[in-house]
Write a protein that holds these residues in place. Structure first.
Motif, PDB file in Angstrom:
ATOM      1  N   MET A  61       0.858  -1.109   0.068  1.00 53.57           N
ATOM      2  CA  MET A  61      -0.065  -0.056   0.030  1.00 53.57           C
ATOM      3  C   MET A  61       0.893   1.063   0.134  1.00 53.57           C
ATOM      4  O   MET A  61       2.039   1.318   0.563  1.00 53.57           O
ATOM      5  CB  MET A  61      -0.995  -0.166   1.228  1.00 53.57           C
ATOM      6  CG  MET A  61      -1.968  -1.267   1.146  1.00 53.57           C
ATOM      7  SD  MET A  61      -3.080  -1.187   2.495  1.00 53.57           S
ATOM      8  CE  MET A  61      -3.950  -2.581   2.081  1.00 53.57           C
ATOM      9  N   THR A  62       0.566   2.087  -0.766  1.00 55.14           N
ATOM     10  CA  THR A  62       1.502   3.228  -0.985  1.00 55.14           C
ATOM     11  C   THR A  62       1.037   4.549  -1.168  1.00 55.14           C
ATOM     12  O   THR A  62      -0.342   4.846  -1.394  1.00 55.14           O
ATOM     13  CB  THR A  62       2.391   3.235  -2.374  1.00 55.14           C
ATOM     14  OG1 THR A  62       1.278   3.024  -3.420  1.00 55.14           O
ATOM     15  CG2 THR A  62       2.967   1.761  -2.503  1.00 55.14           C
ATOM     16  N   PHE A  63       1.844   5.563  -0.639  1.00 60.04           N
ATOM     17  CA  PHE A  63       1.427   6.995  -1.137  1.00 60.04           C
ATOM     18  C   PHE A  63       2.465   7.493  -2.247  1.00 60.04           C
ATOM     19  O   PHE A  63       3.683   7.015  -2.183  1.00 60.04           O
ATOM     20  CB  PHE A  63       1.814   7.793   0.056  1.00 60.04           C
ATOM     21  CG  PHE A  63       0.941   7.857   1.191  1.00 60.04           C
ATOM     22  CD1 PHE A  63      -0.297   8.305   0.958  1.00 60.04           C
ATOM     23  CD2 PHE A  63       0.908   7.218   2.302  1.00 60.04           C
ATOM     24  CE1 PHE A  63      -1.294   8.324   2.123  1.00 60.04           C
ATOM     25  CE2 PHE A  63       0.281   7.351   3.444  1.00 60.04           C
ATOM     26  CZ  PHE A  63      -1.092   7.690   3.428  1.00 60.04           C
ATOM     27  N   THR A  64       1.725   8.235  -3.102  1.00 57.74           N
ATOM     28  CA  THR A  64       2.908   8.689  -4.417  1.00 57.74           C
ATOM     29  C   THR A  64       2.696  10.166  -4.203  1.00 57.74           C
ATOM     30  O   THR A  64       1.570  10.811  -4.523  1.00 57.74           O
ATOM     31  CB  THR A  64       2.611   7.956  -5.698  1.00 57.74           C
ATOM     32  OG1 THR A  64       2.619   6.645  -5.518  1.00 57.74           O
ATOM     33  CG2 THR A  64       3.464   8.626  -6.672  1.00 57.74           C
ATOM     34  N   PRO A  65       3.529  11.045  -3.960  1.00 56.12           N
ATOM     35  CA  PRO A  65       5.004  10.842  -3.214  1.00 56.12           C
ATOM     36  C   PRO A  65       5.042  10.301  -2.253  1.00 56.12           C
ATOM     37  O   PRO A  65       4.133  10.555  -1.444  1.00 56.12           O
ATOM     38  CB  PRO A  65       5.933  12.172  -3.678  1.00 56.12           C
ATOM     39  CG  PRO A  65       4.667  13.015  -3.368  1.00 56.12           C
ATOM     40  CD  PRO A  65       3.257  12.475  -4.017  1.00 56.12           C
ATOM     41  N   ASP A  66       6.259   9.681  -1.799  1.00 57.09           N
ATOM     42  CA  ASP A  66       6.225   9.118  -0.139  1.00 57.09           C
ATOM     43  C   ASP A  66       7.333  10.168   0.307  1.00 57.09           C
ATOM     44  O   ASP A  66       7.501   9.860   1.679  1.00 57.09           O
ATOM     45  CB  ASP A  66       6.731   7.832  -0.294  1.00 57.09           C
ATOM     46  CG  ASP A  66       8.078   7.450  -0.881  1.00 57.09           C
ATOM     47  OD1 ASP A  66       8.762   8.390  -1.418  1.00 57.09           O
ATOM     48  OD2 ASP A  66       8.633   6.306  -0.906  1.00 57.09           O
ATOM     49  N   LYS A  67       7.792  11.171  -0.238  1.00 59.41           N
ATOM     50  CA  LYS A  67       8.509  12.255   0.636  1.00 59.41           C
ATOM     51  C   LYS A  67       8.218  13.493  -0.001  1.00 59.41           C
ATOM     52  O   LYS A  67       8.048  13.974  -1.439  1.00 59.41           O
ATOM     53  CB  LYS A  67       9.958  11.889   0.491  1.00 59.41           C
ATOM     54  CG  LYS A  67      10.787  12.775   1.184  1.00 59.41           C
ATOM     55  CD  LYS A  67      12.123  12.503   1.269  1.00 59.41           C
ATOM     56  CE  LYS A  67      13.045  13.446   1.906  1.00 59.41           C
ATOM     57  NZ  LYS A  67      14.417  13.691   1.815  1.00 59.41           N
ATOM     58  N   VAL A  68       7.843  14.552   0.875  1.00 64.48           N
ATOM     59  CA  VAL A  68       7.521  15.991   0.515  1.00 64.48           C
ATOM     60  C   VAL A  68       8.614  16.753   1.174  1.00 64.48           C
ATOM     61  O   VAL A  68       8.618  16.593   2.531  1.00 64.48           O
ATOM     62  CB  VAL A  68       6.166  16.304   0.703  1.00 64.48           C
ATOM     63  CG1 VAL A  68       5.893  17.590   0.464  1.00 64.48           C
ATOM     64  CG2 VAL A  68       5.404  15.562  -0.022  1.00 64.48           C
ATOM     65  N   ASP A  69       9.385  17.745   0.656  1.00 60.68           N
ATOM     66  CA  ASP A  69      10.222  18.590   1.314  1.00 60.68           C
ATOM     67  C   ASP A  69       9.440  20.133   1.320  1.00 60.68           C
ATOM     68  O   ASP A  69       8.908  20.471   0.267  1.00 60.68           O
ATOM     69  CB  ASP A  69      11.532  18.831   0.467  1.00 60.68           C
ATOM     70  CG  ASP A  69      12.421  17.582   0.596  1.00 60.68           C
ATOM     71  OD1 ASP A  69      12.632  17.221   1.623  1.00 60.68           O
ATOM     72  OD2 ASP A  69      13.001  17.204  -0.358  1.00 60.68           O
ATOM     73  N   VAL A  70       9.477  20.827   2.213  1.00 60.82           N
ATOM     74  CA  VAL A  70       8.831  22.029   2.447  1.00 60.82           C
ATOM     75  C   VAL A  70       9.432  23.024   3.380  1.00 60.82           C
ATOM     76  O   VAL A  70      10.404  22.583   4.093  1.00 60.82           O
ATOM     77  CB  VAL A  70       7.237  21.922   3.153  1.00 60.82           C
ATOM     78  CG1 VAL A  70       6.558  21.046   2.336  1.00 60.82           C
ATOM     79  CG2 VAL A  70       7.219  21.696   4.560  1.00 60.82           C
ATOM     80  N   GLY A 155       4.350   8.081   4.148  1.00 63.61           N
ATOM     81  CA  GLY A 155       5.019   8.963   3.744  1.00 63.61           C
ATOM     82  C   GLY A 155       5.699  10.152   4.753  1.00 63.61           C
ATOM     83  O   GLY A 155       5.534   9.989   5.898  1.00 63.61           O
ATOM     84  N   THR A 156       6.753  10.801   4.339  1.00 63.02           N
ATOM     85  CA  THR A 156       7.569  11.697   5.026  1.00 63.02           C
ATOM     86  C   THR A 156       7.526  13.098   4.600  1.00 63.02           C
ATOM     87  O   THR A 156       7.503  13.377   3.438  1.00 63.02           O
ATOM     88  CB  THR A 156       8.995  11.386   4.860  1.00 63.02           C
ATOM     89  OG1 THR A 156       9.295   9.974   5.560  1.00 63.02           O
ATOM     90  CG2 THR A 156       9.895  12.160   6.046  1.00 63.02           C
ATOM     91  N   VAL A 157       7.419  14.188   5.533  1.00 61.98           N
ATOM     92  CA  VAL A 157       7.561  15.460   5.458  1.00 61.98           C
ATOM     93  C   VAL A 157       8.692  16.041   6.006  1.00 61.98           C
ATOM     94  O   VAL A 157       8.777  15.888   7.171  1.00 61.98           O
ATOM     95  CB  VAL A 157       6.085  16.487   5.723  1.00 61.98           C
ATOM     96  CG1 VAL A 157       6.433  17.697   5.488  1.00 61.98           C
ATOM     97  CG2 VAL A 157       5.045  15.669   5.085  1.00 61.98           C
ATOM     98  N   VAL A 158       9.561  16.670   5.370  1.00 62.69           N
ATOM     99  CA  VAL A 158      10.835  17.365   5.767  1.00 62.69           C
ATOM    100  C   VAL A 158      10.502  18.818   5.748  1.00 62.69           C
ATOM    101  O   VAL A 158      10.473  19.235   4.636  1.00 62.69           O
ATOM    102  CB  VAL A 158      12.076  16.718   5.340  1.00 62.69           C
ATOM    103  CG1 VAL A 158      13.285  17.406   5.665  1.00 62.69           C
ATOM    104  CG2 VAL A 158      12.113  15.298   5.098  1.00 62.69           C
ATOM    105  N   VAL A 159      10.492  19.310   7.118  1.00 56.47           N
ATOM    106  CA  VAL A 159      10.223  20.795   6.966  1.00 56.47           C
ATOM    107  C   VAL A 159      11.657  21.391   7.444  1.00 56.47           C
ATOM    108  O   VAL A 159      12.154  21.252   8.390  1.00 56.47           O
ATOM    109  CB  VAL A 159       9.229  21.018   7.907  1.00 56.47           C
ATOM    110  CG1 VAL A 159       9.196  22.748   7.817  1.00 56.47           C
ATOM    111  CG2 VAL A 159       8.151  20.348   7.842  1.00 56.47           C
ATOM    112  N   LYS A 160      12.207  22.349   6.606  1.00 57.39           N
ATOM    113  CA  LYS A 160      13.647  23.019   6.579  1.00 57.39           C
ATOM    114  C   LYS A 160      13.242  24.533   6.862  1.00 57.39           C
ATOM    115  O   LYS A 160      12.417  25.130   6.321  1.00 57.39           O
ATOM    116  CB  LYS A 160      14.351  22.908   5.638  1.00 57.39           C
ATOM    117  CG  LYS A 160      14.932  21.514   5.364  1.00 57.39           C
ATOM    118  CD  LYS A 160      15.720  21.125   4.365  1.00 57.39           C
ATOM    119  CE  LYS A 160      16.003  19.632   4.343  1.00 57.39           C
ATOM    120  NZ  LYS A 160      16.732  19.520   3.141  1.00 57.39           N
TER     121      LYS A 160
END
Length: 160
Positions: A61-70, A155-160
């Motif tokens: 089972m998936t999310f597309t995309p599985d990573k989001v950078d914000v 999925g991953t969200v990377v907040v910088k």
């Protein structure tokens, strides 16, 4: 937090559950909506659109995309589409919060969410979440329907 069951009957879960599952620490969480990954966005303001597709394929089972950078303080409109054959969720929080909530979902697998950081979608349905990432760090979105997270729906969200 409002919990909806398939029968359509609304049940309101105790404030302490909502605070422990979604809100930050401290008594303010009982009065203000506070979330680890930021805060609900303002749909009237501009937002970067991120399309997220949910589904199943080859036993995963998936999310597309599985990573989001914000960027910190960026507002994002997640446009969600369930292309699968099963219900799926998109719950935005920390890994620890999602793991804790996943345990509750095992006891009540038909639980549906009416929170600004989560959305459950039936097959072939769409939805959206507008979110402002006010805190730097790594967060996740996952499907907490029993078995889905374990089948790879994270999925991953990377907040910088």
């Amino acid at each position: 937090m409002k919990v909806l069951h398939r029968t359509g009957v609304a049940v309101f879960v105790a404030t302490c559950f909502a605070a422990s599952a979604w809100a930050g620490p401290g008594p303010a969480a009982h009065h203000d909506e506070s979330f680890s990954a930021g805060e609900p966005g303002d749909a009237k303001k501009p937002a970067r659109i991120v399309q997220v597709t949910m589904g199943e394929s080859d036993g995963k089972m998936t999310f597309t995309p599985d990573k989001v950078d914000v960027r910190k303080d960026e507002q994002v409109k997640f446009v969600l589409r369930n292309n699968g054959e099963l219900d799926h969720e998109f719950i935005l929080a920390t890994t620890a919060e999602n793991l804790k909530h996943a345990e509750s979902m095992k006891k009540n697998p038909d639980m549906e969410h009416d929170d600004p950081n989560g959305k459950r979608l039936a097959p072939k349905k769409t939805g959206e979440i507008v979110w402002r990432f006010t805190k730097a760090g790594e967060f996740e979105y996952s499907c907490l329907i029993p078995g889905h997270r374990e089948a790879g729906m994270i999925g991953t969200v990377v907040v910088k």
